[in-house]
Design a protein around this motif. Structure first.
Motif, mmCIF file in Angstrom:
data_model
loop_
_atom_site.group_PDB
_atom_site.id
_atom_site.type_symbol
_atom_site.label_atom_id
_atom_site.label_comp_id
_atom_site.label_asym_id
_atom_site.label_seq_id
_atom_site.Cartn_x
_atom_site.Cartn_y
_atom_site.Cartn_z
ATOM 1 N N LEU A 84 0.407 -1.469 0.051
ATOM 2 C CA LEU A 84 0.068 -0.357 -0.241
ATOM 3 C C LEU A 84 0.600 1.823 -0.096
ATOM 4 C CD1 LEU A 84 -2.809 -0.822 2.231
ATOM 5 C CD2 LEU A 84 -2.640 -0.635 -0.050
ATOM 6 N N ALA A 85 1.991 1.079 0.878
ATOM 7 C CA ALA A 85 2.983 2.442 0.659
ATOM 8 C C ALA A 85 3.279 2.914 -0.861
ATOM 9 C CB ALA A 85 3.842 1.780 2.084
ATOM 10 N N LEU A 86 4.196 1.816 -1.087
ATOM 11 C CA LEU A 86 4.661 2.030 -3.111
ATOM 12 C C LEU A 86 3.343 2.421 -3.212
ATOM 13 C CD1 LEU A 86 7.052 0.887 -3.941
ATOM 14 C CD2 LEU A 86 5.953 -0.867 -4.699
ATOM 15 N N LEU A 87 2.158 1.682 -3.488
ATOM 16 C CA LEU A 87 1.274 2.356 -5.149
ATOM 17 C C LEU A 87 0.746 3.475 -4.098
ATOM 18 C CD1 LEU A 87 -1.209 -1.149 -4.751
ATOM 19 C CD2 LEU A 87 0.082 -0.031 -6.757
ATOM 20 N N THR A 88 0.902 3.764 -2.935
ATOM 21 C CA THR A 88 0.319 5.465 -2.611
ATOM 22 C C THR A 88 1.361 6.539 -3.102
ATOM 23 O OG1 THR A 88 -0.984 4.657 -0.699
ATOM 24 C CG2 THR A 88 0.230 6.959 -0.305
ATOM 25 N N HIS A 89 2.995 5.966 -3.046
ATOM 26 C CA HIS A 89 3.937 6.421 -3.309
ATOM 27 C C HIS A 89 4.233 6.749 -4.804
ATOM 28 C CE1 HIS A 89 8.052 8.477 -3.432
ATOM 29 N NE2 HIS A 89 8.726 7.953 -3.890
ATOM 30 N N GLN A 90 3.804 5.742 -5.646
ATOM 31 C CA GLN A 90 3.508 5.925 -6.806
ATOM 32 C C GLN A 90 2.534 6.405 -7.706
ATOM 33 O OE1 GLN A 90 6.794 5.130 -8.976
ATOM 34 N NE2 GLN A 90 7.540 4.307 -7.558
ATOM 35 N N PHE A 91 1.236 6.153 -6.830
ATOM 36 C CA PHE A 91 -0.487 6.917 -7.544
ATOM 37 C C PHE A 91 -0.596 7.790 -6.424
ATOM 38 C CE2 PHE A 91 1.370 2.859 -9.099
ATOM 39 C CZ PHE A 91 1.756 2.869 -10.757
ATOM 40 N N PRO A 92 -0.337 8.936 -5.925
ATOM 41 C CA PRO A 92 -0.815 8.839 -4.433
ATOM 42 C C PRO A 92 -2.394 9.963 -5.698
ATOM 43 C CG PRO A 92 0.813 10.898 -5.785
ATOM 44 C CD PRO A 92 0.597 9.308 -6.610
ATOM 45 N N GLU A 93 -2.717 10.227 -6.833
ATOM 46 C CA GLU A 93 -3.715 10.426 -6.728
ATOM 47 C C GLU A 93 -4.586 9.364 -7.347
ATOM 48 O OE1 GLU A 93 -1.341 11.899 -8.644
ATOM 49 O OE2 GLU A 93 -1.331 13.587 -8.371
ATOM 50 N N LEU A 94 -5.000 8.754 -7.993
ATOM 51 C CA LEU A 94 -4.945 7.524 -8.127
ATOM 52 C C LEU A 94 -5.062 6.830 -6.655
ATOM 53 C CD1 LEU A 94 -6.671 5.246 -10.253
ATOM 54 C CD2 LEU A 94 -4.515 4.151 -9.950
ATOM 55 N N MET A 95 -4.325 6.749 -5.214
ATOM 56 C CA MET A 95 -5.060 5.874 -4.171
ATOM 57 C C MET A 95 -5.920 6.742 -3.222
ATOM 58 S SD MET A 95 -3.195 3.462 -4.318
ATOM 59 C CE MET A 95 -3.231 2.683 -2.393
ATOM 60 N N VAL A 96 -5.455 7.940 -3.760
ATOM 61 C CA VAL A 96 -6.634 8.934 -2.672
ATOM 62 C C VAL A 96 -8.381 8.676 -3.323
ATOM 63 C CG1 VAL A 96 -7.768 11.223 -2.516
ATOM 64 C CG2 VAL A 96 -5.169 10.493 -2.190
ATOM 65 N N VAL A 97 -8.375 8.917 -4.442
ATOM 66 C CA VAL A 97 -9.612 7.731 -5.103
ATOM 67 C C VAL A 97 -10.222 6.845 -4.683
ATOM 68 C CG1 VAL A 97 -11.001 7.179 -7.336
ATOM 69 C CG2 VAL A 97 -9.126 9.525 -7.441
ATOM 70 N N PHE A 98 -9.806 5.671 -5.025
ATOM 71 C CA PHE A 98 -9.316 4.145 -4.129
ATOM 72 C C PHE A 98 -9.721 4.368 -2.569
ATOM 73 C CE2 PHE A 98 -8.101 0.858 -2.106
ATOM 74 C CZ PHE A 98 -8.886 0.128 -2.564
ATOM 75 N N ALA A 99 -8.605 5.328 -1.754
ATOM 76 C CA ALA A 99 -9.588 5.090 -0.559
ATOM 77 C C ALA A 99 -10.978 6.172 -0.087
ATOM 78 C CB ALA A 99 -8.291 6.017 0.352
ATOM 79 N N LYS A 100 -11.192 6.670 -0.893
ATOM 80 C CA LYS A 100 -12.345 7.745 -0.838
ATOM 81 C C LYS A 100 -13.257 6.348 -1.420
ATOM 82 C CE LYS A 100 -11.326 12.685 -1.096
ATOM 83 N NZ LYS A 100 -11.354 13.703 -2.654
ATOM 84 N N ALA A 101 -13.313 5.465 -2.528
ATOM 85 C CA ALA A 101 -14.332 5.188 -2.375
ATOM 86 C C ALA A 101 -13.878 3.937 -1.421
ATOM 87 C CB ALA A 101 -14.126 3.983 -4.275
#
Length: 427
Positions: A403-420
């Motif tokens: 999760l940390a690696l994905l958040t570092h590489q794709f921050p905008e995408l992970m924010v959308v994923f977290a909200k969903a």
């Protein structure tokens, strides 16, 4: 042969250097000659022709070569040209070279017993052919043995020659009895083994009684089996899987047909059932690898020519010949299935302390890998299993790192994923 407990291990010359360190770590592991070892030409070689797999390891065959040199040669071989040739034959690594040397020895002396032994073991492609060679070896061996008896007191060299000729005669008679067993002449085989044990009572270290036990089980002569166990299942004698598991089989036979776990749980175990369960626990403590083969949880391979007591190699050798005897007794395998794992609750730390036997030796895995072919998955005891919380913690850490690696590489995408995902988590 090779069954004296306090005999020093014979030195071995190995060609594969990468396993030298492993072999040096096996000082307390003594290899024993498999009492029921198969015939190289008639059984091991036929397996290799059919499957293309080599059933014997180099280490195992090297131990056999040492056995042959120790028991089929002596210092007086130089006096007989045929024995000199055979002394070299036992050292040959190439099977065809050994067979060729055996024929050379027979050209020099048609009564060379050890030459017939080699041909029976390695050239004969059927048990019938092997038996024919062994009968010729018996005729020659008895004649040489009588000559040695008449002059054994003349010098130490003659005494050594008598010991060698005795070894040859016992080996030949035993193999003839095994031929008779394989060819279905079981009563004849039993008689030959009994006669051999009476004629040479001091050679109990050869474990001929294990051949006798197997043949008597095939005859379903359980009273005779019990008589043999009464003599050899003694605290002063070395134990084996054959002794311990045969004793358990006889105890199980008395109760297995009517045994039911549910009924036993309700009313408790009877005295006979307690004796049977204790015998199974004793056998499993001695060799914990056997039940998986008897219950067909692991596949069998051809047994090696040498075994390590309490190891996987001994378990393979025992189950290969005795599985049929357990299947023949109704309910015996069911009783084993219900009770064998209870042994491990009695000895939670088997490498530190045993219950009825010494602590389980720590060298068995390494030694068994040398004795058993590479295509066989060696059974390991005790299993080096990690506790569940360690697996859980490792998985949680791996997931967090991902999760940390994905958040570092794709921050905008992970924010959308977290909200969903957040509403679903709150629900």
């Amino acid at each position: 042969i090779g069954g004296v407990e306090n005999s020093p291990p014979a030195p071995a010359a190995f060609s594969a250097g990468e396993n030298e360190a492993n072999r040096q770590n096996m000082p307390e592991c003594k290899m024993w000659r498999n009492p029921l070892n198969l015939f190289r030409g008639a059984e091991y070689s036929r397996y290799m022709w059919v499957t293309g797999k080599e059933p014997l390891t180099y280490y195992d065959m090297n131990l056999s070569a040492q056995d042959h040199q120790n028991f089929f040669t002596c210092d007086t071989d130089a006096l007989r040209p045929s024995d000199t040739v055979m002394q070299k034959a036992w050292r040959e690594r190439n099977p065809q070279a050994r067979i060729k040397a055996a024929y050379q020895a027979l050209e020099l002396n048609n009564d060379c017993a050890t030459a017939y032994v080699l041909l029976a073991e390695e050239e004969a492609t059927t048990i019938v052919d092997a038996e024919r060679y062994f009968k010729q070896a018996l005729k020659a061996g008895e004649m040489i043995y009588r000559k040695s008896q008449n002059c054994h007191s003349q010098s130490p060299q003659h005494e050594a020659q008598l010991r060698r000729d005795t070894n040859v005669l016992v080996y030949v008679k035993r193999r003839l009895a095994m031929c008779a067993r394989k060819l279905g002449r079981i009563r004849e085989s039993v008689k030959m083994m009994r006669d051999l044990m009476k004629e040479f009572p001091l050679l109990s270290m050869l474990n001929i009684h294990e051949n006798l036990l197997e043949a008597l089980l095939e005859l379903q002569a359980y009273a005779d089996v019990q008589a043999v166990l009464a003599k050899y299942d003694d605290i002063s004698l070395p134990k084996s899987a054959a002794i311990c598991y045969t004793a358990a089989l006889l105890k199980a036979r008395a109760v297995s047909e009517r045994f039911s776990p549910e009924t036993a749980f309700k009313r408790g175990l009877s005295t006979a059932e307690i004796n049977a369960v204790e015998a199974i626990h004793r056998a499993v403590e001695f060799n914990p690898h056997v039940p998986k083969y008897l219950l067909e949880m692991k596949s069998l391979v051809l047994p090696p020519e040498h075994i390590l007591k309490r190891g996987d190699s001994e378990a393979v050798a025992y189950a290969f010949f005795h599985l049929q005897h357990w299947k023949r007794i109704e309910g015996a395998l069911h009783l084993l299935h219900c009770t064998w794992e209870g042994t491990f609750r009695m000895i939670p730390y088997p490498l530190e302390k045993g219950h009825l036997f010494y602590p389980y030796p720590s060298c068995t895995e390494t030694a068994d890998r040398e004795l058993l072919p590479t295509f066989h998955e060696v059974s390991v005891y005790p299993q080096k299993e990690l506790p569940f919380f360690i697996h859980f913690t490792a998985g949680l850490c791996s997931f967090s790192a991902m999760l940390a690696l994905l958040t570092h590489q794709f921050p905008e995408l992970m924010v959308v994923f977290a909200k969903a995902v957040t509403p679903w988590v709150l629900l």
